[in-house]
Design a protein around this motif. Sequence first.
Motif, PDB file in Angstrom:
ATOM      1  N   GLY A 216      -1.641  -6.941   2.324  1.00  0.00           N
ATOM      2  CA  GLY A 216      -0.356  -7.123   2.996  1.00  0.00           C
ATOM      3  C   GLY A 216       0.195  -8.530   2.889  1.00  0.00           C
ATOM      4  N   ILE A 217      -0.603  -9.468   2.340  1.00  0.00           N
ATOM      5  CA  ILE A 217      -0.169 -10.863   2.301  1.00  0.00           C
ATOM      6  C   ILE A 217       1.028 -11.048   1.381  1.00  0.00           C
ATOM      7  CG2 ILE A 217      -1.705 -11.621   0.440  1.00  0.00           C
ATOM      8  CD1 ILE A 217      -0.896 -13.593   3.637  1.00  0.00           C
ATOM      9  N   ILE A 218       1.104 -10.293   0.284  1.00  0.00           N
ATOM     10  CA  ILE A 218       2.235 -10.423  -0.643  1.00  0.00           C
ATOM     11  C   ILE A 218       3.515  -9.922   0.014  1.00  0.00           C
ATOM     12  CG2 ILE A 218       3.216  -9.503  -2.777  1.00  0.00           C
ATOM     13  CD1 ILE A 218       0.474  -9.731  -4.045  1.00  0.00           C
ATOM     14  N   GLU A 219       3.437  -8.777   0.678  1.00  0.00           N
ATOM     15  CA  GLU A 219       4.615  -8.232   1.350  1.00  0.00           C
ATOM     16  C   GLU A 219       5.087  -9.173   2.456  1.00  0.00           C
ATOM     17  OE1 GLU A 219       6.008  -4.247   3.867  1.00  0.00           O
ATOM     18  OE2 GLU A 219       4.022  -4.354   2.935  1.00  0.00           O
ATOM     19  N   ALA A 220       4.147  -9.711   3.219  1.00  0.00           N
ATOM     20  CA  ALA A 220       4.503 -10.623   4.310  1.00  0.00           C
ATOM     21  C   ALA A 220       5.115 -11.906   3.757  1.00  0.00           C
ATOM     22  CB  ALA A 220       3.263 -10.947   5.138  1.00  0.00           C
ATOM     23  N   ASN A 221       4.580 -12.395   2.655  1.00  0.00           N
ATOM     24  CA  ASN A 221       5.093 -13.614   2.043  1.00  0.00           C
ATOM     25  C   ASN A 221       6.516 -13.418   1.556  1.00  0.00           C
ATOM     26  OD1 ASN A 221       5.345 -15.872   0.003  1.00  0.00           O
ATOM     27  ND2 ASN A 221       3.277 -16.237   0.776  1.00  0.00           N
ATOM     28  N   SER A 222       6.779 -12.298   0.910  1.00  0.00           N
ATOM     29  CA  SER A 222       8.128 -12.008   0.423  1.00  0.00           C
ATOM     30  C   SER A 222       9.108 -11.891   1.579  1.00  0.00           C
ATOM     31  CB  SER A 222       8.125 -10.725  -0.408  1.00  0.00           C
ATOM     32  OG  SER A 222       7.302 -10.866  -1.554  1.00  0.00           O
ATOM     33  N   ALA A 223       8.665 -11.238   2.651  1.00  0.00           N
ATOM     34  CA  ALA A 223       9.544 -11.051   3.810  1.00  0.00           C
ATOM     35  C   ALA A 223       9.884 -12.371   4.491  1.00  0.00           C
ATOM     36  CB  ALA A 223       8.874 -10.105   4.806  1.00  0.00           C
ATOM     37  N   ALA A 224       8.975 -13.350   4.409  1.00  0.00           N
ATOM     38  CA  ALA A 224       9.187 -14.646   5.052  1.00  0.00           C
ATOM     39  C   ALA A 224       9.984 -15.613   4.180  1.00  0.00           C
ATOM     40  CB  ALA A 224       7.839 -15.276   5.401  1.00  0.00           C
ATOM     41  N   THR A 225      10.336 -15.189   2.972  1.00  0.00           N
ATOM     42  CA  THR A 225      11.068 -16.049   2.038  1.00  0.00           C
ATOM     43  C   THR A 225      12.545 -15.686   2.061  1.00  0.00           C
ATOM     44  OG1 THR A 225       9.112 -16.177   0.623  1.00  0.00           O
ATOM     45  CG2 THR A 225      11.223 -16.799  -0.370  1.00  0.00           C
ATOM     46  N   LEU A 227      14.911 -16.062   0.019  1.00  0.00           N
ATOM     47  CA  LEU A 227      15.393 -15.438  -1.216  1.00  0.00           C
ATOM     48  C   LEU A 227      14.837 -14.026  -1.405  1.00  0.00           C
ATOM     49  CD1 LEU A 227      15.450 -18.313  -3.874  1.00  0.00           C
ATOM     50  CD2 LEU A 227      17.355 -17.283  -2.625  1.00  0.00           C
ATOM     51  N   GLY A 228      13.922 -13.609  -0.537  1.00  0.00           N
ATOM     52  CA  GLY A 228      13.476 -12.235  -0.500  1.00  0.00           C
ATOM     53  C   GLY A 228      12.407 -11.834  -1.486  1.00  0.00           C
ATOM     54  N   ARG A 229      11.813 -12.804  -2.150  1.00  0.00           N
ATOM     55  CA  ARG A 229      10.770 -12.493  -3.125  1.00  0.00           C
ATOM     56  C   ARG A 229       9.902 -13.722  -3.343  1.00  0.00           C
ATOM     57  NH1 ARG A 229      11.830 -14.923  -7.975  1.00  0.00           N
ATOM     58  NH2 ARG A 229      13.977 -15.657  -8.321  1.00  0.00           N
ATOM     59  N   MET A 230       8.748 -13.507  -3.966  1.00  0.00           N
ATOM     60  CA  MET A 230       7.916 -14.624  -4.381  1.00  0.00           C
ATOM     61  C   MET A 230       8.417 -15.179  -5.715  1.00  0.00           C
ATOM     62  SD  MET A 230       4.023 -13.841  -3.226  1.00  0.00           S
ATOM     63  CE  MET A 230       3.704 -12.697  -4.555  1.00  0.00           C
ATOM     64  N   ALA A 231       8.013 -16.402  -6.012  1.00  0.00           N
ATOM     65  CA  ALA A 231       8.393 -17.025  -7.279  1.00  0.00           C
ATOM     66  C   ALA A 231       7.569 -16.468  -8.425  1.00  0.00           C
ATOM     67  CB  ALA A 231       8.189 -18.536  -7.200  1.00  0.00           C
ATOM     68  N   GLU A 232       8.150 -16.482  -9.597  1.00  0.00           N
ATOM     69  CA  GLU A 232       7.388 -16.254 -10.822  1.00  0.00           C
ATOM     70  C   GLU A 232       6.789 -17.598 -11.254  1.00  0.00           C
ATOM     71  OE1 GLU A 232       6.750 -13.354 -12.114  1.00  0.00           O
ATOM     72  OE2 GLU A 232       8.047 -12.323 -10.665  1.00  0.00           O
ATOM     73  N   PRO A 233       5.628 -17.608 -11.891  1.00  0.00           N
ATOM     74  CA  PRO A 233       5.013 -18.875 -12.299  1.00  0.00           C
ATOM     75  C   PRO A 233       5.941 -19.778 -13.106  1.00  0.00           C
ATOM     76  CG  PRO A 233       3.422 -17.111 -12.523  1.00  0.00           C
ATOM     77  CD  PRO A 233       4.728 -16.460 -12.172  1.00  0.00           C
ATOM     78  N   ARG A 234       6.744 -19.205 -13.985  1.00  0.00           N
ATOM     79  CA  ARG A 234       7.642 -20.029 -14.809  1.00  0.00           C
ATOM     80  C   ARG A 234       8.672 -20.751 -13.947  1.00  0.00           C
ATOM     81  NH1 ARG A 234       9.751 -20.081 -20.493  1.00  0.00           N
ATOM     82  NH2 ARG A 234      11.760 -21.137 -20.378  1.00  0.00           N
ATOM     83  N   GLU A 235       9.105 -20.145 -12.847  1.00  0.00           N
ATOM     84  CA  GLU A 235      10.094 -20.801 -11.994  1.00  0.00           C
ATOM     85  C   GLU A 235       9.531 -22.074 -11.370  1.00  0.00           C
ATOM     86  OE1 GLU A 235      12.992 -17.538 -10.126  1.00  0.00           O
ATOM     87  OE2 GLU A 235      10.881 -17.084  -9.748  1.00  0.00           O
ATOM     88  N   VAL A 236       8.256 -22.050 -11.030  1.00  0.00           N
ATOM     89  CA  VAL A 236       7.609 -23.248 -10.503  1.00  0.00           C
ATOM     90  C   VAL A 236       7.451 -24.281 -11.622  1.00  0.00           C
ATOM     91  CG1 VAL A 236       5.554 -24.161  -9.358  1.00  0.00           C
ATOM     92  CG2 VAL A 236       6.416 -21.886  -8.754  1.00  0.00           C
ATOM     93  N   ASP A 259      10.047 -23.026  -3.040  1.00  0.00           N
ATOM     94  CA  ASP A 259       9.536 -21.970  -2.164  1.00  0.00           C
ATOM     95  C   ASP A 259      10.560 -20.939  -1.728  1.00  0.00           C
ATOM     96  OD1 ASP A 259      11.108 -23.325  -0.323  1.00  0.00           O
ATOM     97  OD2 ASP A 259       9.428 -24.266   0.720  1.00  0.00           O
ATOM     98  N   GLY A 260      11.714 -20.903  -2.401  1.00  0.00           N
ATOM     99  CA  GLY A 260      12.722 -19.912  -2.052  1.00  0.00           C
ATOM    100  C   GLY A 260      13.280 -20.060  -0.646  1.00  0.00           C
ATOM    101  N   GLY A 261      13.149 -21.261  -0.079  1.00  0.00           N
ATOM    102  CA  GLY A 261      13.657 -21.505   1.267  1.00  0.00           C
ATOM    103  C   GLY A 261      12.683 -21.227   2.368  1.00  0.00           C
ATOM    104  N   ALA A 262      11.458 -20.829   2.026  1.00  0.00           N
ATOM    105  CA  ALA A 262      10.497 -20.442   3.061  1.00  0.00           C
ATOM    106  C   ALA A 262      10.103 -21.605   3.969  1.00  0.00           C
ATOM    107  CB  ALA A 262       9.234 -19.863   2.415  1.00  0.00           C
ATOM    108  N   GLY A 263      10.187 -22.836   3.449  1.00  0.00           N
ATOM    109  CA  GLY A 263       9.818 -23.994   4.255  1.00  0.00           C
ATOM    110  C   GLY A 263      10.990 -24.652   4.943  1.00  0.00           C
ATOM    111  N   ALA A 264      12.165 -24.092   4.792  1.00  0.00           N
ATOM    112  CA  ALA A 264      13.376 -24.720   5.367  1.00  0.00           C
ATOM    113  C   ALA A 264      13.426 -24.533   6.883  1.00  0.00           C
ATOM    114  CB  ALA A 264      14.621 -24.129   4.712  1.00  0.00           C
TER     115      ALA A 264
END
Length: 264
Positions: A216-225, A227-236, A259-264
């Motif tokens: 569930g960590i991936i779903e929770a991470n996406s929900a907390a971002t 931008l609504g999704r996790m980053a792709e490695p290339r974006e980092v 971080d797609g705004g997750a730390g804002a």
Amino acid sequence: MTNNTHTIDSAPAGLLAGKVVLITGASRGIGAAAARLFASEGAAVVLAARGTAALDSVVQEIRADGGVADAVALDLSDRASIRTAVDRVERLHGRLDGAFNNGGVVQQQVGPLDTTTDKDIEEQFAVNFLAHWTAMNAEAALMRRTGGGAIVNTSSIGSRRANRALPAYGAMKRALNSITETAAVTWAADGIRVNGITPGGTRTEMMREWEATSPGIIEANSAATPLGRMAEPREVAEAAAWLLSDRASMVTGAIVPVDGGAGA
């Protein structure tokens, strides 16, 4: 009538054209994505990690696309191994223009502070702090001899706030932010820029391994971002590429969120 049309006979130079860049943790995830990206942007890349078979695969892929790439074995828990890897870059290319210190390890024991073991602390200190300390000093010594350069350290969104799930990991990544800023101020006169990035959730093998132990960590991470999704490695990797390039010539001592705004 005057024809003002100009014909461009060749493609524009890449963001990292002509630069020699060392990448640690390059066998998978963000590091492997960075290796491919930096090479496509014109850098001669030296890939370092423990997984040499995986490194060789990425090296061959880059060479097949016309890029310049070499591999070196590196154990982040072994300070002599880190220095040897930097020495190998000098033997291969005679200089070092950029370093992306991306290798690391996630805390194995997920849980609150009072269940964090001495082994967790020791491993986090060795790989997520002391390894970067050692790498930065070795890289800066070579850059100082060859005209300067740029260093980017991969930290984490977990360094920016309380980290109840991974307290040792968060603590060492926050310490990494501190030495990144200190190195930037210390080495500015040598023409060496030092910055950090703090990725949020990113679709890497490490994240999938965490999902296996904490469903569930991936779903929770996406929900907390936002931008609504996790980053792709290339974006980092794109953020690191810019910081390593001359386009970021006035940027040093920055800890840049990716971080797609997750730390804002």
